[in-house]
Design a protein around this motif. Structure first.
Motif, short mmCIF file in Angstrom:
data_model
loop_
_atom_site.label_atom_id
_atom_site.label_comp_id
_atom_site.label_asym_id
_atom_site.label_seq_id
_atom_site.Cartn_x
_atom_site.Cartn_y
_atom_site.Cartn_z
N SER A 1 -7.48 10.04 -80.18
CA SER A 1 -6.31 9.17 -80.33
C SER A 1 -5.28 9.44 -79.24
O SER A 1 -4.60 8.52 -78.78
N ALA A 2 -5.13 10.70 -78.85
CA ALA A 2 -4.19 11.04 -77.78
C ALA A 2 -4.59 10.34 -76.48
O ALA A 2 -3.72 9.86 -75.73
N LEU A 3 -5.87 10.26 -76.22
CA LEU A 3 -6.36 9.57 -75.03
C LEU A 3 -6.05 8.07 -75.13
O LEU A 3 -5.63 7.45 -74.15
N THR B 1 -0.04 3.14 -74.06
CA THR B 1 1.33 3.32 -74.53
C THR B 1 2.10 2.00 -74.57
O THR B 1 2.93 1.76 -75.46
N ALA B 2 1.81 1.12 -73.64
CA ALA B 2 2.54 -0.14 -73.52
C ALA B 2 2.36 -1.06 -74.73
O ALA B 2 3.12 -2.02 -74.90
N LEU B 3 1.37 -0.78 -75.58
CA LEU B 3 1.17 -1.60 -76.78
C LEU B 3 2.28 -1.38 -77.82
O LEU B 3 2.49 -2.23 -78.68
N PHE B 4 2.98 -0.25 -77.72
CA PHE B 4 3.86 0.18 -78.80
C PHE B 4 5.34 0.08 -78.43
O PHE B 4 5.71 0.08 -77.26
N ASN C 1 4.95 8.31 -73.79
CA ASN C 1 3.93 9.19 -74.37
C ASN C 1 4.19 10.62 -73.91
O ASN C 1 4.29 10.88 -72.71
N LYS C 2 4.31 11.53 -74.87
CA LYS C 2 4.56 12.92 -74.52
C LYS C 2 3.99 13.84 -75.58
O LYS C 2 4.33 13.74 -76.76
N GLU C 3 3.09 14.72 -75.16
CA GLU C 3 2.56 15.78 -76.04
C GLU C 3 2.04 15.22 -77.36
O GLU C 3 2.47 15.63 -78.44
N LYS C 4 1.14 14.27 -77.27
CA LYS C 4 0.51 13.68 -78.46
C LYS C 4 1.52 13.04 -79.40
O LYS C 4 1.41 13.11 -80.62
N ALA C 5 2.51 12.38 -78.79
CA ALA C 5 3.54 11.70 -79.58
C ALA C 5 4.10 10.54 -78.77
O ALA C 5 3.95 10.48 -77.55
N LEU C 6 4.74 9.60 -79.48
CA LEU C 6 5.51 8.54 -78.84
C LEU C 6 6.98 8.81 -79.12
O LEU C 6 7.37 9.09 -80.26
N ILE C 7 7.80 8.69 -78.07
CA ILE C 7 9.22 8.98 -78.18
C ILE C 7 10.01 7.85 -77.52
O ILE C 7 9.65 7.38 -76.43
N PRO D 1 14.00 6.22 -76.29
CA PRO D 1 15.23 6.76 -75.69
C PRO D 1 16.23 7.29 -76.71
O PRO D 1 17.07 8.13 -76.39
N ASN D 2 16.16 6.78 -77.96
CA ASN D 2 17.06 7.25 -79.02
C ASN D 2 16.51 8.44 -79.78
O ASN D 2 17.00 8.80 -80.86
N LYS D 3 15.46 9.03 -79.21
CA LYS D 3 14.85 10.27 -79.72
C LYS D 3 14.14 10.10 -81.06
O LYS D 3 13.96 11.06 -81.80
N HIS D 4 13.77 8.87 -81.40
CA HIS D 4 12.87 8.69 -82.53
C HIS D 4 11.47 9.11 -82.07
O HIS D 4 11.01 8.64 -81.03
N ARG D 5 10.84 9.97 -82.82
CA ARG D 5 9.58 10.57 -82.39
C ARG D 5 8.51 10.33 -83.44
O ARG D 5 8.74 10.51 -84.64
N PHE D 6 7.31 9.95 -82.98
CA PHE D 6 6.18 9.69 -83.87
C PHE D 6 5.00 10.51 -83.37
O PHE D 6 4.42 10.22 -82.32
N ASP D 7 4.66 11.54 -84.13
CA ASP D 7 3.62 12.48 -83.72
C ASP D 7 2.27 12.10 -84.31
O ASP D 7 2.18 11.65 -85.47
N LEU D 8 1.22 12.31 -83.54
CA LEU D 8 -0.14 12.12 -84.06
C LEU D 8 -0.42 13.13 -85.15
O LEU D 8 -0.12 14.32 -85.02
N SER D 9 -1.02 12.67 -86.23
CA SER D 9 -1.48 13.58 -87.28
C SER D 9 -2.79 14.23 -86.83
O SER D 9 -3.40 13.84 -85.83
#
Length: 279
Positions: free
Chosen positions: A8-10, A16-19, A30-36, A38-46
Protein backbone atom coordinates in the motif's frame (compact mmCIF):
# COMPACT_ATOMS: atom_id res chain seq x y z
CA UNK A 1 6.21 -10.97 -1.55
CA UNK A 2 5.52 -7.51 -0.11
CA UNK A 3 3.67 -7.11 3.16
CA UNK A 4 0.27 -5.42 2.91
CA UNK A 5 1.54 -2.18 4.41
CA UNK A 6 4.53 -2.07 2.05
CA UNK A 7 2.37 -2.80 -1.00
CA UNK A 8 0.00 0.00 0.00
CA UNK A 9 2.89 2.36 0.71
CA UNK A 10 4.10 1.82 -2.84
CA UNK A 11 0.59 2.52 -4.17
CA UNK A 12 0.45 5.77 -2.18
CA UNK A 13 3.86 6.85 -3.40
CA UNK A 14 2.82 6.33 -7.01
CA UNK A 15 -0.73 7.69 -6.68
CA UNK A 16 -0.63 10.45 -4.07
CA UNK A 17 -2.39 12.78 -6.50
CA UNK A 18 -5.59 10.72 -6.19
CA UNK A 19 -6.12 11.93 -2.62
CA UNK A 20 -6.93 15.09 -0.73
CA UNK A 21 -7.58 15.84 2.93
CA UNK A 22 -11.26 15.11 3.71
CA UNK A 23 -11.19 17.53 6.66
CA UNK A 24 -9.88 20.72 5.03
CA UNK A 25 -9.86 19.70 1.34
CA UNK A 26 -6.20 20.61 0.91
CA UNK A 27 -3.76 18.62 -1.20
CA UNK A 28 -1.74 15.96 0.58
CA UNK A 29 1.85 14.82 0.43
CA UNK A 30 3.23 11.36 0.99
CA UNK A 31 5.60 10.92 3.91
CA UNK A 32 6.67 7.85 5.88
CA UNK A 33 3.71 5.65 4.96
CA UNK A 34 1.22 8.44 5.58
CA UNK A 35 -0.61 11.28 3.85
CA UNK A 36 -0.23 14.73 5.37
CA UNK A 37 -1.90 18.02 4.43
CA UNK A 38 -0.58 21.58 5.01
CA UNK A 39 -2.85 21.86 8.09
CA UNK A 40 -1.06 18.87 9.60
CA UNK A 41 -3.96 16.45 9.30
CA UNK A 42 -2.22 13.09 9.08
CA UNK A 43 -3.53 9.73 7.86
CA UNK A 44 -1.25 6.78 8.57
CA UNK A 45 -1.33 3.39 6.89
CA UNK A 46 -2.52 0.63 9.18
CA UNK A 47 -0.61 -2.64 9.41
CA UNK A 48 -3.16 -4.05 6.97
CA UNK A 49 -2.29 -1.32 4.46
CA UNK A 50 -5.47 0.74 4.76
CA UNK A 51 -6.07 4.43 5.42
CA UNK A 52 -8.69 5.58 7.92
CA UNK A 53 -10.12 8.93 6.80
CA UNK A 54 -12.94 9.30 9.33
CA UNK A 55 -12.67 11.94 12.06
CA UNK A 56 -14.54 9.72 14.52
CA UNK A 57 -15.14 6.05 15.22
CA UNK A 58 -18.21 4.65 13.46
CA UNK A 59 -19.70 1.26 14.26
CA UNK A 60 -22.03 -0.14 11.61
CA UNK A 61 -24.34 -3.16 11.69
CA UNK A 62 -22.33 -4.75 8.89
CA UNK A 63 -19.97 -7.17 10.61
CA UNK A 64 -17.20 -9.54 9.55
CA UNK A 65 -19.56 -12.49 9.34
CA UNK A 66 -21.96 -10.80 6.94
CA UNK A 67 -19.14 -9.53 4.72
CA UNK A 68 -17.53 -12.98 4.66
CA UNK A 69 -20.80 -14.61 3.56
CA UNK A 70 -21.33 -11.88 0.95
CA UNK A 71 -17.87 -12.50 -0.42
CA UNK A 72 -18.50 -16.24 -0.54
CA UNK A 73 -21.66 -15.70 -2.61
CA UNK A 74 -19.94 -13.34 -5.05
CA UNK A 75 -17.09 -15.82 -5.50
CA UNK A 76 -19.59 -18.65 -6.03
CA UNK A 77 -20.69 -17.01 -9.30
CA UNK A 78 -23.96 -15.56 -8.03
CA UNK A 79 -23.25 -12.22 -9.72
CA UNK A 80 -21.13 -13.41 -12.64
CA UNK A 81 -23.46 -12.11 -15.40
CA UNK A 82 -23.42 -8.71 -13.70
CA UNK A 83 -19.62 -8.76 -13.42
CA UNK A 84 -19.32 -9.69 -17.09
CA UNK A 85 -21.42 -6.66 -18.04
CA UNK A 86 -19.60 -4.27 -15.71
CA UNK A 87 -16.23 -5.43 -17.06
CA UNK A 88 -17.10 -4.02 -20.48
CA UNK A 89 -17.35 -0.51 -19.00
CA UNK A 90 -14.45 -0.77 -16.54
CA UNK A 91 -11.65 -2.07 -18.75
CA UNK A 92 -8.63 0.26 -18.68
CA UNK A 93 -10.48 2.65 -16.35
CA UNK A 94 -9.42 4.16 -13.04
CA UNK A 95 -12.23 2.93 -10.81
CA UNK A 96 -13.48 4.06 -7.41
CA UNK A 97 -15.70 1.44 -5.77
CA UNK A 98 -18.13 3.25 -3.46
CA UNK A 99 -19.24 1.08 -0.54
CA UNK A 100 -16.83 -1.69 -1.51
CA UNK A 101 -17.51 -3.89 1.53
CA UNK A 102 -15.06 -6.79 1.52
CA UNK A 103 -13.92 -5.86 -1.99
CA UNK A 104 -15.16 -8.88 -3.94
CA UNK A 105 -16.75 -6.95 -6.80
CA UNK A 106 -13.75 -4.71 -7.48
CA UNK A 107 -11.38 -7.66 -7.18
CA UNK A 108 -13.46 -9.67 -9.66
CA UNK A 109 -13.33 -6.78 -12.13
CA UNK A 110 -9.58 -6.46 -11.67
CA UNK A 111 -9.24 -10.15 -12.52
CA UNK A 112 -11.21 -9.73 -15.75
CA UNK A 113 -9.97 -6.34 -16.95
CA UNK A 114 -6.91 -4.11 -17.10
CA UNK A 115 -7.79 -1.54 -14.45
CA UNK A 116 -5.78 1.59 -13.94
CA UNK A 117 -4.76 2.16 -10.28
CA UNK A 118 -8.10 1.76 -8.50
CA UNK A 119 -9.51 2.22 -5.00
CA UNK A 120 -12.33 0.79 -2.93
CA UNK A 121 -13.72 2.44 0.19
CA UNK A 122 -16.40 1.76 2.75
CA UNK A 123 -17.52 3.35 6.00
CA UNK A 124 -17.21 -0.08 7.64
CA UNK A 125 -13.69 -0.78 8.90
CA UNK A 126 -14.59 -4.46 9.16
CA UNK A 127 -15.34 -4.70 5.46
CA UNK A 128 -12.24 -2.76 4.42
CA UNK A 129 -9.97 -4.92 6.57
CA UNK A 130 -11.37 -8.02 4.86
CA UNK A 131 -10.83 -6.37 1.47
CA UNK A 132 -7.09 -6.31 2.11
CA UNK A 133 -7.15 -10.09 1.69
CA UNK A 134 -8.21 -9.75 -1.95
CA UNK A 135 -5.37 -10.89 -4.25
CA UNK A 136 -5.48 -8.09 -6.82
CA UNK A 137 -3.24 -5.00 -6.32
CA UNK A 138 -5.98 -2.58 -5.28
CA UNK A 139 -6.05 0.06 -2.54
CA UNK A 140 -8.62 0.09 0.29
CA UNK A 141 -9.63 2.79 2.74
CA UNK A 142 -12.28 3.73 5.31
CA UNK A 143 -14.07 6.92 4.33
CA UNK A 144 -17.32 8.88 4.55
CA UNK A 145 -19.42 9.28 1.40
CA UNK A 146 -20.14 12.90 2.34
CA UNK A 147 -16.44 13.81 2.77
CA UNK A 148 -14.57 11.87 0.13
CA UNK A 149 -10.78 11.93 0.55
CA UNK A 150 -10.16 12.09 -3.20
CA UNK A 151 -8.93 14.94 -5.38
CA UNK A 152 -10.99 16.71 -8.00
CA UNK A 153 -11.18 14.86 -11.32
CA UNK A 154 -9.22 11.88 -10.00
CA UNK A 155 -11.23 8.88 -11.28
CA UNK A 156 -12.66 7.98 -14.67
CA UNK A 157 -15.32 5.56 -13.36
CA UNK A 158 -17.31 5.37 -10.14
CA UNK A 159 -18.80 2.00 -9.25
CA UNK A 160 -21.88 2.24 -7.01
CA UNK A 161 -23.25 -1.27 -6.36
CA UNK A 162 -26.08 -1.64 -3.82
CA UNK A 163 -24.83 1.43 -1.92
CA UNK A 164 -25.87 5.05 -1.28
CA UNK A 165 -24.83 7.86 -3.62
CA UNK A 166 -23.55 11.40 -3.26
CA UNK A 167 -23.81 12.85 -6.74
CA UNK A 168 -22.27 16.20 -5.84
CA UNK A 169 -19.13 14.46 -4.64
CA UNK A 170 -19.23 12.03 -7.56
CA UNK A 171 -19.18 14.89 -10.05
CA UNK A 172 -16.33 16.56 -8.18
CA UNK A 173 -13.99 13.57 -8.31
CA UNK A 174 -14.94 12.37 -11.81
CA UNK A 175 -12.68 13.23 -14.71
CA UNK A 176 -14.30 15.07 -17.65
CA UNK A 177 -16.35 12.53 -19.56
CA UNK A 178 -16.17 10.11 -16.65
CA UNK A 179 -19.07 7.85 -15.73
CA UNK A 180 -21.04 6.59 -12.77
CA UNK A 181 -22.19 2.96 -12.87
CA UNK A 182 -24.99 2.40 -10.37
CA UNK A 183 -26.45 -1.07 -9.76
CA UNK A 184 -29.93 -1.05 -8.22
CA UNK A 185 -32.04 -4.03 -7.15
CA UNK A 186 -35.33 -4.48 -9.01
CA UNK A 187 -38.54 -5.77 -7.43
CA UNK A 188 -37.79 -9.48 -7.85
CA UNK A 189 -34.25 -9.33 -6.46
CA UNK A 190 -33.76 -12.17 -3.91
CA UNK A 191 -37.50 -12.78 -3.94
CA UNK A 192 -37.13 -16.38 -2.74
CA UNK A 193 -35.12 -15.22 0.27
CA UNK A 194 -37.63 -12.52 1.13
CA UNK A 195 -40.53 -14.96 0.92
CA UNK A 196 -38.70 -17.50 3.06
CA UNK A 197 -37.67 -14.97 5.72
CA UNK A 198 -41.00 -13.11 5.93
CA UNK A 199 -43.81 -15.41 4.70
CA UNK A 200 -46.49 -13.57 6.70
CA UNK A 201 -45.29 -10.04 5.90
CA UNK A 202 -46.03 -9.29 2.24
CA UNK A 203 -44.88 -5.69 2.66
CA UNK A 204 -41.34 -7.02 3.18
CA UNK A 205 -41.54 -9.21 0.10
CA UNK A 206 -42.23 -6.32 -2.28
CA UNK A 207 -40.34 -3.08 -2.69
CA UNK A 208 -39.48 -0.53 -5.34
CA UNK A 209 -36.40 1.51 -6.21
CA UNK A 210 -38.24 3.76 -8.67
CA UNK A 211 -37.28 6.89 -6.71
CA UNK A 212 -33.60 5.89 -6.73
CA UNK A 213 -33.68 5.36 -10.49
CA UNK A 214 -35.53 8.64 -11.09
CA UNK A 215 -32.99 10.55 -9.00
CA UNK A 216 -30.16 9.07 -11.08
CA UNK A 217 -31.96 10.05 -14.29
CA UNK A 218 -32.34 13.61 -13.01
CA UNK A 219 -28.60 13.80 -12.38
CA UNK A 220 -27.64 12.12 -15.66
CA UNK A 221 -30.44 12.72 -18.21
CA UNK A 222 -28.70 10.70 -20.93
CA UNK A 223 -28.58 7.60 -18.74
CA UNK A 224 -27.95 4.21 -20.30
CA UNK A 225 -30.14 1.61 -18.57
CA UNK A 226 -30.09 -2.15 -18.87
CA UNK A 227 -31.67 -5.00 -16.93
CA UNK A 228 -29.83 -8.05 -15.63
CA UNK A 229 -32.25 -10.81 -14.59
CA UNK A 230 -31.64 -14.53 -14.12
CA UNK A 231 -32.09 -17.42 -11.69
CA UNK A 232 -28.94 -18.69 -10.00
CA UNK A 233 -28.53 -22.27 -8.81
CA UNK A 234 -26.95 -21.85 -5.39
CA UNK A 235 -24.03 -24.27 -4.88
CA UNK A 236 -24.65 -26.57 -1.93
CA UNK A 237 -21.55 -25.32 -0.14
CA UNK A 238 -22.83 -21.73 -0.20
CA UNK A 239 -26.50 -22.22 0.68
CA UNK A 240 -26.02 -21.24 4.31
CA UNK A 241 -24.04 -18.17 3.24
CA UNK A 242 -27.05 -17.00 1.20
CA UNK A 243 -29.03 -16.74 4.45
CA UNK A 244 -26.38 -14.56 6.09
CA UNK A 245 -25.17 -12.30 3.27
CA UNK A 246 -27.51 -9.31 3.53
CA UNK A 247 -29.41 -7.06 5.97
CA UNK A 248 -32.55 -9.02 5.09
CA UNK A 249 -31.45 -11.48 7.77
CA UNK A 250 -31.40 -8.98 10.61
CA UNK A 251 -35.10 -9.08 11.48
CA UNK A 252 -35.80 -12.76 10.86
CA UNK A 253 -37.48 -14.88 13.52
CA UNK A 254 -34.79 -17.24 14.96
CA UNK A 255 -37.02 -20.31 14.60
CA UNK A 256 -37.66 -19.55 10.93
CA UNK A 257 -33.98 -19.03 10.31
CA UNK A 258 -33.15 -22.34 12.00
CA UNK A 259 -35.68 -24.11 9.79
CA UNK A 260 -34.14 -22.57 6.67
CA UNK A 261 -30.69 -23.67 7.76
CA UNK A 262 -31.97 -27.25 7.74
CA UNK A 263 -33.65 -26.86 4.34
CA UNK A 264 -31.84 -23.97 2.61
CA UNK A 265 -32.87 -22.24 -0.60
CA UNK A 266 -31.51 -23.89 -3.75
CA UNK A 267 -32.29 -21.20 -6.33
CA UNK A 268 -32.31 -17.42 -6.09
CA UNK A 269 -33.47 -14.69 -8.47
CA UNK A 270 -31.10 -11.88 -9.41
CA UNK A 271 -33.01 -8.90 -10.81
CA UNK A 272 -31.03 -5.68 -11.27
CA UNK A 273 -30.95 -2.35 -13.05
CA UNK A 274 -27.56 -1.19 -14.34
CA UNK A 275 -27.53 2.58 -14.78
CA UNK A 276 -24.68 4.41 -16.50
CA UNK A 277 -24.47 8.19 -16.41
CA UNK A 278 -21.73 10.37 -17.86
CA UNK A 279 -20.42 13.61 -16.41
Amino acid sequence: MLKKIDRSALFLKENTALFQCPLCHETVTNKEKALICPNKHRFDLSKKGTLYFLDRQIKTEYDNQMFAHRGAMIKSGMYQPLIEQLAIFCDNEQVLDVGCGEGSFLNALAEKTSLQPSVGFDISKEGVYLATNQPQPLFWCVADLTKLPFADQSFSTILNIFSPSNYQEFDRILKPGGKVIKVVPRSHYLKELRAAFYPDEPEKQQYSNVQVVEKFKQMYPKVERSQVTYVFDVPKAQRLSLLEMSPLEWGVDPERKAALQKAPIEQITIDLDVLIGKK
